[in-house]
Design an enzyme around this catalytic site. Sequence first.
Site, PDB file in Angstrom:
ATOM      1  N   CYS A  48       0.858  -1.185   0.000  1.00 15.96           N
ATOM      2  CA  CYS A  48       0.000   0.000   0.000  1.00 15.96           C
ATOM      3  C   CYS A  48       0.897   1.238   0.000  1.00 15.96           C
ATOM      4  CB  CYS A  48      -0.895  -0.015   1.244  1.00 15.96           C
ATOM      5  SG  CYS A  48      -1.915   1.469   1.389  1.00 15.96           S
TER       6      CYS A  48
ATOM      7  N   HIS B 294      -2.335  -4.767 -10.275  1.00  9.31           N
ATOM      8  CA  HIS B 294      -2.992  -3.608 -10.888  1.00  9.31           C
ATOM      9  C   HIS B 294      -3.318  -3.884 -12.345  1.00  9.31           C
ATOM     10  CE1 HIS B 294      -2.254  -0.973  -7.477  1.00  9.31           C
ATOM     11  NE2 HIS B 294      -1.149  -1.685  -7.324  1.00  9.31           N
TER      12      HIS B 294
ATOM     13  N   GLU C 115     -10.359   0.308  -5.971  1.00  8.60           N
ATOM     14  CA  GLU C 115      -9.424  -0.568  -5.275  1.00  8.60           C
ATOM     15  C   GLU C 115     -10.038  -1.921  -4.924  1.00  8.60           C
ATOM     16  OE1 GLU C 115      -6.892   0.501  -2.065  1.00  8.60           O
ATOM     17  OE2 GLU C 115      -6.791   2.586  -2.725  1.00  8.60           O
TER      18      GLU C 115
ATOM     19  N   CYS D 124      -4.440   5.997  -4.637  1.00  6.04           N
ATOM     20  CA  CYS D 124      -3.803   4.689  -4.469  1.00  6.04           C
ATOM     21  C   CYS D 124      -2.342   4.851  -4.896  1.00  6.04           C
ATOM     22  CB  CYS D 124      -4.517   3.644  -5.322  1.00  6.04           C
ATOM     23  SG  CYS D 124      -3.766   2.002  -5.218  1.00  6.04           S
ATOM     24  N   GLY D 125      -1.439   4.725  -3.942  1.00  2.55           N
ATOM     25  CA  GLY D 125      -0.021   4.965  -4.228  1.00  2.55           C
ATOM     26  C   GLY D 125       0.577   3.926  -5.150  1.00  2.55           C
TER      27      GLY D 125
ATOM     28  N   GLY E 185      -1.099   2.119  -7.126  1.00  2.00           N
ATOM     29  CA  GLY E 185      -1.804   2.300  -8.409  1.00  2.00           C
ATOM     30  C   GLY E 185      -1.186   3.416  -9.230  1.00  2.00           C
TER      31      GLY E 185
HETATM   32  N1  LIG Z   1      -6.487  -2.291  -2.240  1.00  2.00           N
HETATM   33  C1  LIG Z   1      -5.112  -2.642  -2.332  1.00  2.00           C
HETATM   34  C2  LIG Z   1      -4.326  -2.321  -1.082  1.00  2.00           C
HETATM   35  C3  LIG Z   1      -4.238  -0.852  -0.771  1.00  2.00           C
HETATM   36  C4  LIG Z   1      -3.474  -0.023  -1.829  1.00  2.00           C
HETATM   37  C5  LIG Z   1      -3.350   1.395  -1.400  1.00  2.00           C
HETATM   38  N2  LIG Z   1      -4.508   2.170  -1.250  1.00  2.00           N
HETATM   39  C6  LIG Z   1      -2.191   2.165  -2.027  1.00  2.00           C
HETATM   40  O1  LIG Z   1      -2.081   3.364  -1.734  1.00  2.00           O
HETATM   41  O2  LIG Z   1      -1.334   1.576  -2.699  1.00  2.00           O
HETATM   42  C7  LIG Z   1      -4.969  -4.145  -2.647  1.00  2.00           C
HETATM   43  O3  LIG Z   1      -5.842  -4.934  -2.273  1.00  2.00           O
HETATM   44  O4  LIG Z   1      -3.959  -4.513  -3.255  1.00  2.00           O
END
Ligand SMILES: N[C@@H](CCC[C@H](N)C(=O)O)C(=O)O
Length: 282
Positions: A76, A166, A215, A224-225, A227
């Site tokens: 994350c 992703h 997400e 989403c970092g 992402g």
């Molecule tokens: N939803 C993601 C985990 C969280 C990612 C996050 N919000 C970020 O900033 O990268 C998953 O299930 O992989």
Amino acid sequence: MRSFQFTKMHGLGNNYIYVNMFKESLLEEELVTIAVKVSNIYTGIGSDGMILICPSDRAAVKMRVFNNDGSEAKNCGNGLRCVAKYAYEHNLVTDNVFTIETLSGIVTAEVFVENGVVTFISVDMGVPRFEPASIPVNVAGEKSDVILPFNGRDYFFSCVSMGNPHAVTLVEEIEEAPLTILGPVVEKHDLFPDGVNVEFIEIINEHEIHFRVWERGSGVTQACGTGACAAVVVATCMEKVAKHEEIIVHLAGGDLMITWTNEGNVIMKGPAEVICNGVFYY
Ligand SMILES: N[C@@H](CCC[C@H](N)C(=O)O)C(=O)O
């Protein structure tokens, strides 16, 4: 009734309940239930999920991430910046540069401090992975691209792992992206055995892109970092943005600066903020 102390933090609006596991002891078998409970906007605190800041024998601290549906993720990006800020401001580390263990490996963070407060964080997010098995995506061959027909149109998704999966697609107009309709369909598509985070990007120029995310396990979030890193990697592979230069990613909650370096690592830079501290009863 039991309780624990928490800090709610956000990175560009992507907000989690952070628990300092150097002090608190939550039971492993209750973590999924607790993550769902704290995230509930009506009966909990309300968040995109829960992040544990744990001791590590391989790095300065360890991060564990739970989405708001209780699923555990391996990485994350916004969480890493918040963990870095928390670790520095709570004296879990003393240097400005330190390591953080995640379920997908160890990353290095650097905090920038003004009057004892961390205002900006840079994280070396490591090397993106493209092989279908490492994402994972069920396609034959070496390429991790998939075409998904939807509403009379073919959507071309480029898939990449930033420690978590992703699927990124290019759109003409970010405001027109079918985020809440196509996002959940792709997230749970049979092609992705572990599910996938779904990103829509619009190229503005060779140094800027617009970005929206659905997400895995949390739905629409403000940012989403990982992402944003995946988006820059995909845009670079498509020769839509400048190679090895800093790209500004405009997310719903603000901007991240992402560089896919000549050495192959992706560097993410951005802010992290504390919202509040409290005690959660369960
Ligand atoms: N939803 C993601 C985990 C969280 C990612 C996050 N919000 C970020 O900033 O990268 C998953 O299930 O992989």
